[in-house]
Design an enzyme around this catalytic site. Structure first.
Site, mmCIF file in Angstrom:
data_model
loop_
_atom_site.group_PDB
_atom_site.id
_atom_site.type_symbol
_atom_site.label_atom_id
_atom_site.label_comp_id
_atom_site.label_asym_id
_atom_site.label_seq_id
_atom_site.Cartn_x
_atom_site.Cartn_y
_atom_site.Cartn_z
ATOM 1 N N ASP A 1 0.846 -1.191 0.000
ATOM 2 C CA ASP A 1 0.000 0.000 0.000
ATOM 3 C C ASP A 1 0.882 1.242 0.000
ATOM 4 O O ASP A 1 1.714 1.418 0.893
ATOM 5 C CB ASP A 1 -0.902 -0.009 1.244
ATOM 6 C CG ASP A 1 -1.824 1.204 1.303
ATOM 7 O OD1 ASP A 1 -2.984 1.074 0.904
ATOM 8 O OD2 ASP A 1 -1.359 2.280 1.748
ATOM 9 N N TYR B 1 2.604 10.045 -0.322
ATOM 10 C CA TYR B 1 3.710 9.555 0.505
ATOM 11 C C TYR B 1 5.065 9.911 -0.113
ATOM 12 O O TYR B 1 6.100 9.771 0.551
ATOM 13 C CB TYR B 1 3.636 8.037 0.679
ATOM 14 C CG TYR B 1 2.417 7.521 1.393
ATOM 15 C CD1 TYR B 1 1.591 8.355 2.145
ATOM 16 C CD2 TYR B 1 2.084 6.173 1.323
ATOM 17 C CE1 TYR B 1 0.469 7.866 2.782
ATOM 18 C CE2 TYR B 1 0.976 5.667 1.967
ATOM 19 C CZ TYR B 1 0.160 6.518 2.693
ATOM 20 O OH TYR B 1 -0.950 6.016 3.330
ATOM 21 N N LYS C 1 -2.862 5.699 -3.968
ATOM 22 C CA LYS C 1 -3.941 6.635 -3.678
ATOM 23 C C LYS C 1 -3.660 7.992 -4.325
ATOM 24 O O LYS C 1 -2.510 8.442 -4.344
ATOM 25 C CB LYS C 1 -4.087 6.778 -2.153
ATOM 26 C CG LYS C 1 -4.386 5.465 -1.459
ATOM 27 C CD LYS C 1 -4.548 5.604 0.042
ATOM 28 C CE LYS C 1 -3.244 5.573 0.803
ATOM 29 N NZ LYS C 1 -2.572 4.254 0.768
#
Length: 226
Positions: free
Chosen positions: A22, A27, A52
């Site tokens: 993930d 990030y 994401k």
């Protein structure tokens, strides 16, 4: 460096047996994650990659280029699961705008599955309307033994949407929990392993994070019934 840490952590996780990775645009580590996967020797077909879309990429016409950049960094033509990381802060971008773009990315085949993260019941209803018959695979929200989050869980469960639990160790707080530790003693397990096993037993997808290889191994062991 954070990038080096991401590379090492993903490499350790894949070596130990993890196959769900993930990450997220926000990030700022997708390139290191992608390189770790490429260098691991594990077939891409055996790895489930979730990334994401950051709030900065929710505006009109921004999502597809952002996802294409993520794919380049991850060294793959398609991710397994793409999530909206957060609803647009203060509704700066209307939900319909980025949900329509999520549908376009899905229809274009840039991701096998789509989902959302940190969506309330209000935003879930908007997602149902805009996405139509495109399946919403998960809503990723904070869930742990101290945070049940029942209203959104019950709402999603009613619509057959599986929940993904992030921060399942309550940012490390469970490790100091005397009750969990006592339960763990009966099962030759740590307090953290008990907390993870509980969430898994509840049917959640659980995504703990750690940069320590020993703890990564302990978290993995929590998936094995004793």
């Amino acid at each position: 460096r954070l990038g080096d840490e991401a590379y090492r952590t993903v490499s350790d996780a894949l070596e130990l047996g993890y196959r769900h990775i993930d990450t997220a645009e926000g990030y700022n580590n997708e390139a290191f994650v992608g390189q770790a996967i490429a260098d691991s020797g594990v077939s891409r077909n055996d790895i489930f990659i979730t990334t994401k879309v950051a709030p900065r990429s929710l505006g009109e016409g921004l999502m597809c280029p952002a996802v294409e950049t993520s794919l380049q960094k991850l060294q793959t033509d398609q991710v397994d699961l793409l999530l909206i990381h957060w609803p647009s802060p203060h509704d700066e971008v209307p939900a319909e705008v980025y949900l329509e773009q999520l549908a376009e990315v899905y229809d274009a085949g840039l991701t096998k599955h789509i989902g959302v993260s940190n969506f309330t019941k209000h935003f879930m209803e908007k997602a149902f309307t805009v996405l139509g018959d495109r399946p919403i695979r998960t809503n990723q929200v904070e869930i742990h033994v101290y945070l049940g989050n029942r209203p959104i869980i019950d709402h999603c469960t009613k619509h057959n949407i599986q929940m993904t639990a992030y921060s399942p160790l309550a940012k490390g707080a469970v490790a100091k929990d005397a009750t969990l530790a006592k339960i763990g003693e009966q099962h030759n397990a740590t307090a953290a392993q008990i907390a993870l096993a509980y969430l898994l037993a509840e049917g959640y997808i659980v995504i703990p994070s750690s940069t320590n290889k020993e703890r990564i191994a302990q978290n993995w062991a929590a998936t094995k019934p004793t």
